[in-house]
Design an enzyme around this catalytic site. Structure first.
Site, PDB file in Angstrom:
ATOM      1  CB  SER A 158       5.435   0.978   3.700  1.00 47.74           C
ATOM      2  OG  SER A 158       6.738   1.072   4.654  1.00 47.74           O
ATOM      3  CG  ASP A 200      -3.089   2.875   8.556  1.00 52.38           C
ATOM      4  OD1 ASP A 200      -2.134   1.926   9.041  1.00 52.38           O
ATOM      5  OD2 ASP A 200      -2.789   3.911   8.962  1.00 52.38           O
TER       6      ASP A 200
END
Length: 374
Positions: A185, A238
């Site tokens: 991220s 995810d």
């Protein structure tokens, strides 16, 4: 522990624990759901008909057995299931994540023996993946996708608050030259020296509603986002990784695979917990993926040869096709009065996939955050 030495007829190996997620808004529990990166990724790969073997550990208190019959976890009699509390609130726009309990780590003897896999995904969330476990995955998988959260997360002893350490201090840094793709991220990317790491493996950095960026040793590019009706950002990264890996494994170039990842990430935020994907939409997506296939089988030793650093000439075509497919399905859904990803009411009635405690989850979406996993 896996002891069967017979070959497993699956293309992929997914490694990461299931967990229990509890979402709290201003300290009030609003939802309890199945969590763990493995649960979100398996949803995407199953929808795309990409077979895989999953290795995940839970305790005897695991409350989502009915949802994981296709990919059952290993039950550890002496351990509890990993539990996360995700705190959202008016006073802090970013999520505060605490690991309350943790299951046993996944060790090398838990992995299948006598089998080789086309791809592997190391997707730990609670510190369950050890350096030796990842090393073993690299030995038995042709391509390995790694979520950096499984490498750099550490947890405060007092309250389990999640923090990050530098990748060089994580104990995994020496394995990077063997990793095919490292996903991070925006927040997690600050824990690595991107210019150094991109020399060893391809790095994909997600930026939530702003899409993602792909970095390799010879170049980088940005990939556009998709509009999303956000309900809960948990698991968006995810779903992205599941879509991205599926694209790569099924022969798409890296740009298109990242675009596919953004698409599934946008679907993932539209529901609490692992998303229920509309069958007709997925079929349209699979048809578009087939049209974009440019490779028969990616080879980890020739990664640099098939990574494309410039947008394909017809890059807008794939984006438009995905948007159009979603629009067609949404129109049909609105006409039939059903929800693209399942309804909150349905979740409340079934009490299986997600227990929504507060009826206003759909009306008051949880604030957007950068770090969107567990």
């Amino acid at each position: 522990m896996v002891t069967d030495s017979k070959p497993i007829p699956h293309r992929g190996l997914i490694v990461g624990n299931y967990c229990h997620d509890i979402l709290l808004h201003n300290n009030l529990v609003i939802a309890e759901t199945l969590g763990g990166a493995a649960s979100f990724i398996s949803t995407v790969l199953d929808a795309l008909s990409l077979p895989f073997h999953l290795v995940s550990k839970v305790g005897t208190d695991f409350s989502h057995t009915a949802l994981t019959t296709t990919h059952p976890p290993l039950v550890v009699p002496t351990s509890q299931t990993t539990l996360f509390h995700a705190h959202f609130g008016s006073n802090h726009p970013d999520r505060i994540l605490n690991r309350v309990t943790s299951c046993d780590p996944i060790v090398t003897s838990d992995l299948p023996t006598g089998s080789r896999f086309q791809f592997g995904m190391a997707v730990g969330v609670g510190g369950e993946i050890l350096p030796e476990t990842l090393e073993r995955m690299l030995d038995i998988c042709d391509l390995v996708f790694v979520d950096i959260q499984g490498l750099i997360r550490r947890f405060e002893e007092q309250d389990g608050r999640v923090r990050h350490v530098g990748l060089k201090e994580s104990g995994f840094f020496h394995l990077l030259p063997r990793v095919s793709f490292l996903k991070a991220s925006e927040d997690e990317a600050s824990c690595i020296d991107l210019e150094e790491v991109r020399k060893w493996c391809c790095v994909v950095v997600t930026h939530g509603k702003d899409g993602c960026e792909v970095f390799c040793k010879d170049g980088c590019f940005k990939v556009d986002p998709f509009e999303a009706c956000q309900v809960d950002p948990t698991g968006a990264g995810d779903c992205f990784l599941g879509g991205f890996a599926a694209g790569i494994v099924q022969g798409m170039d890296v740009y298109d695979a990242a675009l596919l990842g953004n698409f599934f990430g946008s679907l993932g935020v539209a529901q609490v917990g692992p998303p229920e994907l509309d069958f007709a939409l997925v079929q349209m997506v699979k048809e578009e993926m087939h049209k974009r296939k440019v490779h028969d089988s990616p080879d980890s030793e020739k990664t640099d040869e098939w990574i494309v650093f410039q947008k394909p000439r017809d890059q807008n075509q794939f984006y438009t096709s995905l948007v159009t497919a979603k629009s067609i399905i949404m129109c049909g859904i609105q006409e039939n009065g059903r929800n693209l990803l399942g309804s909150t009411k349905g979740m409340e009635q079934s009490n299986v996939k997600t227990r929504v405690v507060v009826n206003s989850v759909k009306q008051e979406p949880i604030s957007s955050v950068v770090d969107s996993e567990p």
